[in-house]
Design a protein around this motif. Structure first.
Motif, short mmCIF file in Angstrom:
data_model
loop_
_atom_site.label_atom_id
_atom_site.label_comp_id
_atom_site.label_asym_id
_atom_site.label_seq_id
_atom_site.Cartn_x
_atom_site.Cartn_y
_atom_site.Cartn_z
N PHE A 56 31.51 141.36 15.49
CA PHE A 56 32.43 139.67 15.00
C PHE A 56 33.34 139.66 16.19
CE2 PHE A 56 33.70 141.92 10.92
CZ PHE A 56 34.75 141.65 11.15
N THR A 57 33.48 138.69 16.28
CA THR A 57 35.36 138.13 16.25
C THR A 57 35.76 137.07 16.31
OG1 THR A 57 34.22 136.30 18.07
CG2 THR A 57 34.24 137.98 19.60
N GLY A 86 32.75 152.11 7.04
CA GLY A 86 33.82 152.21 8.43
C GLY A 86 33.89 151.06 8.95
N SER A 87 34.50 151.44 10.28
CA SER A 87 34.53 150.17 11.25
C SER A 87 35.62 150.86 12.24
CB SER A 87 35.86 149.03 10.84
OG SER A 87 36.55 149.32 10.65
N VAL A 88 35.29 149.74 13.50
CA VAL A 88 35.42 150.03 14.80
C VAL A 88 36.51 149.19 15.23
CG1 VAL A 88 36.24 150.49 17.15
CG2 VAL A 88 34.09 151.91 15.93
N ASP A 89 37.72 149.28 14.52
CA ASP A 89 38.78 148.05 14.58
C ASP A 89 39.37 147.51 15.94
OD1 ASP A 89 40.60 149.72 13.67
OD2 ASP A 89 40.68 149.08 12.34
N VAL A 90 39.58 148.81 16.62
CA VAL A 90 40.34 148.33 17.86
C VAL A 90 39.91 147.30 18.83
CG1 VAL A 90 41.51 150.26 17.61
CG2 VAL A 90 39.63 150.45 18.90
N VAL A 146 29.08 139.65 25.29
CA VAL A 146 30.89 138.98 25.30
C VAL A 146 31.63 140.43 23.95
CG1 VAL A 146 31.78 137.89 22.74
CG2 VAL A 146 30.10 136.86 24.50
N GLN A 147 32.87 139.65 24.38
CA GLN A 147 34.68 141.17 23.96
C GLN A 147 34.08 141.04 22.62
OE1 GLN A 147 36.54 143.26 24.58
NE2 GLN A 147 37.46 143.50 22.67
N GLY A 155 29.42 145.45 27.05
CA GLY A 155 29.14 146.76 27.56
C GLY A 155 29.68 148.35 27.52
N GLY A 156 30.75 147.60 26.30
CA GLY A 156 31.28 149.61 26.01
C GLY A 156 30.62 150.08 24.89
#
Length: 248
Positions: free
Chosen positions: A246-247, A207-211, A183-184, A216-217
């Motif tokens: 999370f989404t 921190g975050s990867v907010d993009v 899941v994305q 699987g990436g």
């Protein structure tokens, strides 16, 4: 006489039917009440089995070039209960040796927010303390937090290639985070905790990867907040990083 007999029989039948109807309703209500009590008892038992503790913590206090007093605190939550827990907000209280409050930090969120039994989460925060504070006056950081039982999964991400990057002015942690799900993930949260050679907590970064991150990436990350003292790099012996996605 026959009509009177038939009429009496009909009235008796109606009264009997009404009596049975009342009895059936009474039994149904009693059954529903027992079901509610059973569910309430089960929920109470689940909540009683939900436990969360601060397993370890550490703070780093220093002054910068303009004599501002900074603090960086990191802590490890441990789920010591029998059910998964959802960690709410945490408040850090920075206490002086004289019992005073030198400062507070609020609305701190754990990484991950949902912790399975026997697993752990990281919280990190940093701020400046009261201007009148001396480095020698800081005593400890205490924690105020809430949590609740949940049935949700932690949705952990995979972390690899973790590396500490010291410089003359700051310290950062880099690495790679991978989404192992199908899941994305629209947002990826990360937190790193730093230990010295004796296993003492020196502080942490978040921190975050907010993009987001595709199923699987993988993506690179760099954590550099909150600030750490300039000389911390020479003391770091171990780095632990946790991540979840999370989404919306």
């Amino acid at each position: 006489m026959k009509k009177f007999t038939i009429l009496m029989f009909s009235l008796l039948f109606i009264l009997t039917a009404c009596g049975d109807s009342k009895q059936t309703i009474s039994q149904s209500a009693d059954k529903e009440s027992k079901t509610d009590k059973t569910e309430e008892s089960a929920n109470t038992e689940v909540k009683a089995n939900a436990k969360l503790e601060i397993e370890d913590s550490g703070s780093n206090v220093w002054s910068d070039s303009i004599d501002s007093i900074w603090i960086n605190t990191a802590a490890v939550f441990k789920n010591t209960g029998e059910v998964p827990v959802d960690i709410g907000e945490t408040q850090m209280n920075y206490k002086g040796k004289d019992g005073s409050i030198l400062g507070t930090s609020t609305m701190i969120y754990a990484v991950p927010e949902i912790v399975q039994p026997g697993e752990s989460a990281i919280i990190v925060e940093g701020t400046t303390l009261d201007e009148a504070t001396s480095l020698d006056n800081f005593a400890e950081t205490t924690f105020n937090f809430n949590f609740d039982a949940t049935e949700e999964d932690s949705n952990l991400m995979e972390v690899s290639a973790v590396k500490g990057i010291p410089s003359d002015y700051d310290y950062s942690v880099t690495g790679i985070v991978k989404n192992p799900t199908d899941v994305q993930q629209e947002d990826i949260r990360l937190a790193a905790i730093l230990y010295d050679a004796n296993g003492k907590i020196l502080g942490g970064l978040s921190g975050s990867v907010d993009v987001g991150l595709a199923a699987g990436g993988e993506a690179g990350f760099e954590l550099s907040y909150p600030p750490l003292p300039d000389n911390i790099g020479s003391k770091v012996n171990k780095i632990e990083v946790k991540s979840y996605g999370f989404t919306w």
